[in-house]
Write a protein that holds these residues in place. Structure first.
Motif, PDB file in Angstrom:
ATOM      1  N   MET A 163     -31.981 -15.775 -31.782  1.00  0.00           N
ATOM      2  CA  MET A 163     -32.506 -17.131 -31.844  1.00  0.00           C
ATOM      3  C   MET A 163     -31.472 -18.028 -32.515  1.00  0.00           C
ATOM      4  SD  MET A 163     -36.225 -18.352 -33.256  1.00  0.00           S
ATOM      5  CE  MET A 163     -35.960 -17.854 -34.963  1.00  0.00           C
ATOM      6  N   ILE A 164     -31.208 -19.188 -31.923  1.00  0.00           N
ATOM      7  CA  ILE A 164     -30.303 -20.157 -32.527  1.00  0.00           C
ATOM      8  C   ILE A 164     -30.916 -20.644 -33.831  1.00  0.00           C
ATOM      9  CG2 ILE A 164     -29.215 -22.416 -32.204  1.00  0.00           C
ATOM     10  CD1 ILE A 164     -29.365 -21.914 -29.178  1.00  0.00           C
ATOM     11  N   THR A 165     -30.125 -20.765 -34.873  1.00  0.00           N
ATOM     12  CA  THR A 165     -30.677 -21.223 -36.146  1.00  0.00           C
ATOM     13  C   THR A 165     -30.996 -22.704 -36.074  1.00  0.00           C
ATOM     14  OG1 THR A 165     -28.520 -21.747 -37.122  1.00  0.00           O
ATOM     15  CG2 THR A 165     -29.333 -19.493 -37.399  1.00  0.00           C
ATOM     16  N   LEU A 166     -32.062 -23.087 -36.751  1.00  0.00           N
ATOM     17  CA  LEU A 166     -32.490 -24.485 -36.751  1.00  0.00           C
ATOM     18  C   LEU A 166     -31.417 -25.379 -37.364  1.00  0.00           C
ATOM     19  CD1 LEU A 166     -34.641 -26.658 -36.282  1.00  0.00           C
ATOM     20  CD2 LEU A 166     -35.629 -26.035 -38.494  1.00  0.00           C
ATOM     21  N   ASN A 167     -30.797 -24.927 -38.443  1.00  0.00           N
ATOM     22  CA  ASN A 167     -29.787 -25.750 -39.108  1.00  0.00           C
ATOM     23  C   ASN A 167     -28.621 -26.057 -38.172  1.00  0.00           C
ATOM     24  OD1 ASN A 167     -31.187 -25.985 -41.481  1.00  0.00           O
ATOM     25  ND2 ASN A 167     -30.146 -24.292 -42.498  1.00  0.00           N
ATOM     26  N   PHE A 168     -28.173 -25.032 -37.407  1.00  0.00           N
ATOM     27  CA  PHE A 168     -27.058 -25.265 -36.487  1.00  0.00           C
ATOM     28  C   PHE A 168     -27.461 -26.273 -35.423  1.00  0.00           C
ATOM     29  CE2 PHE A 168     -24.411 -24.557 -32.806  1.00  0.00           C
ATOM     30  CZ  PHE A 168     -23.146 -24.430 -33.361  1.00  0.00           C
ATOM     31  N   TYR A 225     -39.736  -8.418 -29.619  1.00  0.00           N
ATOM     32  CA  TYR A 225     -39.391  -9.820 -29.874  1.00  0.00           C
ATOM     33  C   TYR A 225     -38.064  -9.912 -30.628  1.00  0.00           C
ATOM     34  CZ  TYR A 225     -39.396 -14.281 -32.348  1.00  0.00           C
ATOM     35  OH  TYR A 225     -39.033 -15.495 -32.880  1.00  0.00           O
ATOM     36  N   ALA A 226     -37.872  -9.038 -31.603  1.00  0.00           N
ATOM     37  CA  ALA A 226     -36.712  -9.141 -32.493  1.00  0.00           C
ATOM     38  C   ALA A 226     -35.389  -9.003 -31.754  1.00  0.00           C
ATOM     39  CB  ALA A 226     -36.813  -8.087 -33.599  1.00  0.00           C
ATOM     40  N   THR A 227     -35.328  -8.127 -30.758  1.00  0.00           N
ATOM     41  CA  THR A 227     -34.068  -7.929 -30.032  1.00  0.00           C
ATOM     42  C   THR A 227     -33.981  -8.776 -28.765  1.00  0.00           C
ATOM     43  OG1 THR A 227     -35.072  -5.897 -29.172  1.00  0.00           O
ATOM     44  CG2 THR A 227     -33.428  -5.656 -30.910  1.00  0.00           C
ATOM     45  N   THR A 284     -31.768  -1.099 -33.370  1.00  0.00           N
ATOM     46  CA  THR A 284     -31.490  -2.332 -34.095  1.00  0.00           C
ATOM     47  C   THR A 284     -32.645  -2.695 -35.007  1.00  0.00           C
ATOM     48  OG1 THR A 284     -30.278  -3.032 -32.115  1.00  0.00           O
ATOM     49  CG2 THR A 284     -30.599  -4.672 -33.824  1.00  0.00           C
ATOM     50  N   ASN A 285     -33.875  -2.407 -34.573  1.00  0.00           N
ATOM     51  CA  ASN A 285     -35.053  -2.769 -35.371  1.00  0.00           C
ATOM     52  C   ASN A 285     -35.216  -1.931 -36.630  1.00  0.00           C
ATOM     53  OD1 ASN A 285     -37.180  -4.907 -34.458  1.00  0.00           O
ATOM     54  ND2 ASN A 285     -36.280  -4.113 -32.559  1.00  0.00           N
ATOM     55  N   ILE A 286     -34.453  -0.877 -36.769  1.00  0.00           N
ATOM     56  CA  ILE A 286     -34.461  -0.133 -38.037  1.00  0.00           C
ATOM     57  C   ILE A 286     -34.160  -1.088 -39.190  1.00  0.00           C
ATOM     58  CG2 ILE A 286     -33.210   1.619 -39.379  1.00  0.00           C
ATOM     59  CD1 ILE A 286     -32.876   3.180 -36.741  1.00  0.00           C
ATOM     60  N   TYR A 287     -33.366  -2.118 -38.899  1.00  0.00           N
ATOM     61  CA  TYR A 287     -32.919  -3.028 -39.946  1.00  0.00           C
ATOM     62  C   TYR A 287     -33.635  -4.376 -39.908  1.00  0.00           C
ATOM     63  CZ  TYR A 287     -29.442   0.488 -40.735  1.00  0.00           C
ATOM     64  OH  TYR A 287     -28.843   1.688 -41.018  1.00  0.00           O
ATOM     65  N   ARG A 288     -34.761  -4.437 -39.205  1.00  0.00           N
ATOM     66  CA  ARG A 288     -35.554  -5.664 -39.209  1.00  0.00           C
ATOM     67  C   ARG A 288     -36.100  -5.927 -40.614  1.00  0.00           C
ATOM     68  NH1 ARG A 288     -40.997  -5.872 -37.373  1.00  0.00           N
ATOM     69  NH2 ARG A 288     -40.623  -4.072 -36.027  1.00  0.00           N
ATOM     70  N   ASN A 307     -21.763  -8.640 -27.625  1.00  0.00           N
ATOM     71  CA  ASN A 307     -21.866  -9.183 -28.974  1.00  0.00           C
ATOM     72  C   ASN A 307     -22.968 -10.233 -28.954  1.00  0.00           C
ATOM     73  OD1 ASN A 307     -21.552 -10.232 -31.531  1.00  0.00           O
ATOM     74  ND2 ASN A 307     -19.362 -10.652 -31.346  1.00  0.00           N
ATOM     75  N   PHE A 308     -23.970 -10.038 -29.800  1.00  0.00           N
ATOM     76  CA  PHE A 308     -25.083 -10.988 -29.884  1.00  0.00           C
ATOM     77  C   PHE A 308     -24.891 -11.987 -31.015  1.00  0.00           C
ATOM     78  CE2 PHE A 308     -26.711  -6.944 -28.231  1.00  0.00           C
ATOM     79  CZ  PHE A 308     -27.156  -7.354 -26.998  1.00  0.00           C
ATOM     80  N   GLU A 309     -23.771 -11.825 -31.752  1.00  0.00           N
ATOM     81  CA  GLU A 309     -23.534 -12.642 -32.938  1.00  0.00           C
ATOM     82  C   GLU A 309     -24.784 -12.583 -33.826  1.00  0.00           C
ATOM     83  OE1 GLU A 309     -21.969 -16.470 -31.825  1.00  0.00           O
ATOM     84  OE2 GLU A 309     -20.137 -15.590 -30.965  1.00  0.00           O
ATOM     85  N   SER A 310     -25.297 -13.713 -34.287  1.00  0.00           N
ATOM     86  CA  SER A 310     -26.442 -13.691 -35.214  1.00  0.00           C
ATOM     87  C   SER A 310     -27.780 -13.903 -34.501  1.00  0.00           C
ATOM     88  CB  SER A 310     -26.269 -14.777 -36.285  1.00  0.00           C
ATOM     89  OG  SER A 310     -26.247 -16.065 -35.680  1.00  0.00           O
ATOM     90  N   PHE A 311     -27.776 -13.913 -33.167  1.00  0.00           N
ATOM     91  CA  PHE A 311     -28.976 -14.262 -32.394  1.00  0.00           C
ATOM     92  C   PHE A 311     -30.125 -13.295 -32.675  1.00  0.00           C
ATOM     93  CE2 PHE A 311     -31.565 -14.602 -28.519  1.00  0.00           C
ATOM     94  CZ  PHE A 311     -31.674 -15.978 -28.379  1.00  0.00           C
ATOM     95  N   GLN A 312     -29.864 -11.981 -32.551  1.00  0.00           N
ATOM     96  CA  GLN A 312     -30.908 -10.994 -32.841  1.00  0.00           C
ATOM     97  C   GLN A 312     -31.212 -10.953 -34.335  1.00  0.00           C
ATOM     98  OE1 GLN A 312     -29.253  -7.366 -31.159  1.00  0.00           O
ATOM     99  NE2 GLN A 312     -30.443  -7.608 -29.296  1.00  0.00           N
ATOM    100  N   ALA A 313     -30.171 -11.034 -35.156  1.00  0.00           N
ATOM    101  CA  ALA A 313     -30.360 -10.957 -36.609  1.00  0.00           C
ATOM    102  C   ALA A 313     -31.272 -12.071 -37.104  1.00  0.00           C
ATOM    103  CB  ALA A 313     -29.003 -11.013 -37.310  1.00  0.00           C
ATOM    104  N   ASN A 314     -31.159 -13.266 -36.523  1.00  0.00           N
ATOM    105  CA  ASN A 314     -32.013 -14.372 -36.934  1.00  0.00           C
ATOM    106  C   ASN A 314     -33.460 -14.100 -36.568  1.00  0.00           C
ATOM    107  OD1 ASN A 314     -32.590 -16.962 -37.997  1.00  0.00           O
ATOM    108  ND2 ASN A 314     -32.427 -17.897 -35.978  1.00  0.00           N
ATOM    109  N   ARG A 315     -33.689 -13.509 -35.403  1.00  0.00           N
ATOM    110  CA  ARG A 315     -35.058 -13.171 -34.996  1.00  0.00           C
ATOM    111  C   ARG A 315     -35.673 -12.115 -35.913  1.00  0.00           C
ATOM    112  NH1 ARG A 315     -36.825 -13.220 -29.171  1.00  0.00           N
ATOM    113  NH2 ARG A 315     -35.921 -15.078 -28.266  1.00  0.00           N
TER     114      ARG A 315
END
Length: 422
Positions: free
Chosen positions: A1-6, A207-209, A238-242, A356-364
């Motif tokens: 997910m794109i961050t709101l601040n960006f 949803y997270a990924t 990846t969701n291990i680290y949600r 590379n998902f960059e921060s897209f999945q991490a933000n979710r």
């Protein structure tokens, strides 16, 4: 997910970059900014309300001490009204935050600057090729070779389940297992920690990924339990680290998993689904890395090199393509597909995507890390197929076939197979 601040700081950049993915974001950006303005207005009014309640609380105590009971009671009545307003504003704020999040998740990830423009796979960019793609006149497609050698049974799979669920038998099953073990052993040598993961995930994980809300039509769904069968081990890995805050020293996190994968492949038909070309259930070894944002594109090259090495050790001719904006996934910033050449079919078959998902999945999934003196920030996530089995099997059967209908086992698999020929 794109961050709101960006998005708030760079609205036009978001619109322009998503045009590369053929996505018109202008209306979404306008709606998101409008909802955020409403949300901040509610938050401001709520903050003022709470500040007034705190102020009154101090005044009431002082008034009671000084004997001003009537004035104190008036302030208590005002507090009661403020609490009702607070409750209403809190509910309104929660609804606005849900509305904001539900609109934000409709925006795809921003493509990397190197992603070429294009509408479909025809516009992808070939960046590397390796191996001999010459075809001998005797070469047949894998479904014919495997039938002669009694390695695969498609008809019984249809009887038991349906199309897209083949049965691997005899040396076919052994070759499948050999490939899985070879891929896992190579991942271990490259520093990946093996994990066994569930084959079903809950809605939060999907949803997270980024499988939800984008790909629900491609996943098998268990209605009674609200579970989804995994389309790839990337999802549970990846969701291990949600909802986890890592330390900077934890990087890089390197994990791999073998799993069955399940995809409905709705809309697939014709020659592209014959044999092992496109299945509803298939096996795959997945590699996932969670890394510092400054390292993610260096790691992407490392993961590409890992997949290249696997294919070259198997001796399969392959090429690497950089996906264009019209072919790249909703969640990816940059993806390279690996395709092997199937000599019996005389066509290229995709066997891996490295992204590379960059921060897209991490933000979710609220996957963050904290440096020693810094505040938490979003990590970067990457994943790759290393490798998906069906089309590797198809290419091995076709490319390694001999004129008399045998299959020469690649040297790296001979110890796993305990033979050099099928």
């Amino acid at each position: 997910m794109i961050t709101l601040n960006f998005l708030k700081e760079h609205p036009q950049e978001v619109i322009d970059r998503l045009k590369v993915k053929n996505f018109d974001a202008e209306q979404y950006v306008e709606i998101i900014l409008a909802i955020d303005t409403q949300r901040r207005d509610i938050q401001k009014r709520l903050d003022n309300n709470l500040a007034r309640q705190n102020q009154i609380a101090k005044q009431i105590g002082q008034l009671f001490k000084s004997g001003n009971v009537a004035e104190a009671q008036a302030l208590k009545d005002e507090t009661s009204e403020l609490k009702v307003a607070e409750k209403n504003m809190s509910a309104e704020l929660s609804e606005k935050e849900r509305e904001l999040n539900n609109t934000l998740v409709l925006l795809p990830n921003l493509p990397h600057s190197s992603v070429p423009k294009g509408k479909s796979a025809d516009d992808n960019e070939i960046v590397y090729s390796w191996g001999d793609t010459s075809v001998q006149s005797f070469m047949k497609p894998h479904w014919d070779v495997a039938a002669d050698l009694k390695m695969l049974d498609f008809e019984t799979g249809v009887k038991i389940t349906g199309a897209g669920f083949p049965i691997y038998i005899n040396k076919g099953a052994k070759l499948q297992r050999a490939l899985i073990n070879f891929f896992l052993d190579k991942a271990a040598q490259a520093g990946y920690n093996e994990v066994q993961v569930p084959y079903m995930v809950n809605e939060d994980s999907a949803y997270a990924t980024g499988q939800l809300p984008d790909k629900e039509g491609q996943m098998y769904y268990v209605k009674e339990d609200n579970f989804y069968l995994i389309p790839t081990a990337e999802v549970p890995l990846t969701n291990i680290y949600r909802n986890v805050i890592l330390k900077e020293s934890d990087f890089p996190i390197k994990q791999c998993a073998y799993s069955a994968c399940f995809r409905r492949e709705a809309g697939s038909y014709g020659k592209d689904v014959r044999g092992l070309n496109r299945l509803h259930q298939f096996d795959k070894v997945e590699i996932v890395q969670i890394v510092h944002p400054e390292k993610s594109y260096e790691v992407l090259e490392e993961m590409k090199a890992h997949v290249k090495n696997l294919l070259e050790e198997l001796g399969l001719p392959y090429r690497i393509v950089r996906l264009c904006g019209g072919d790249i996934s909703f969640t990816s910033a940059l993806t390279f597909d690996f395709e092997v050449f199937s000599k019996g079919q005389q066509k290229w078959l995709e066997v891996s995507s490295v992204s590379n998902f960059e921060s897209f999945q991490a933000n979710r999934m609220k996957l963050r890390f904290k440096s020693e003196n810094g505040k938490p920030q979003l990590a970067h996530t990457l994943n790759g197929s290393a490798l998906a089995l069906p089309r590797i099997m198809a290419a091995l059967i076709e490319d390694c076939q001999t004129e008399d209908g045998h299959i020469i086992i690649p040297k790296v698999l001979q110890a796993y197979m305990a033979c050099d020929l099928i």
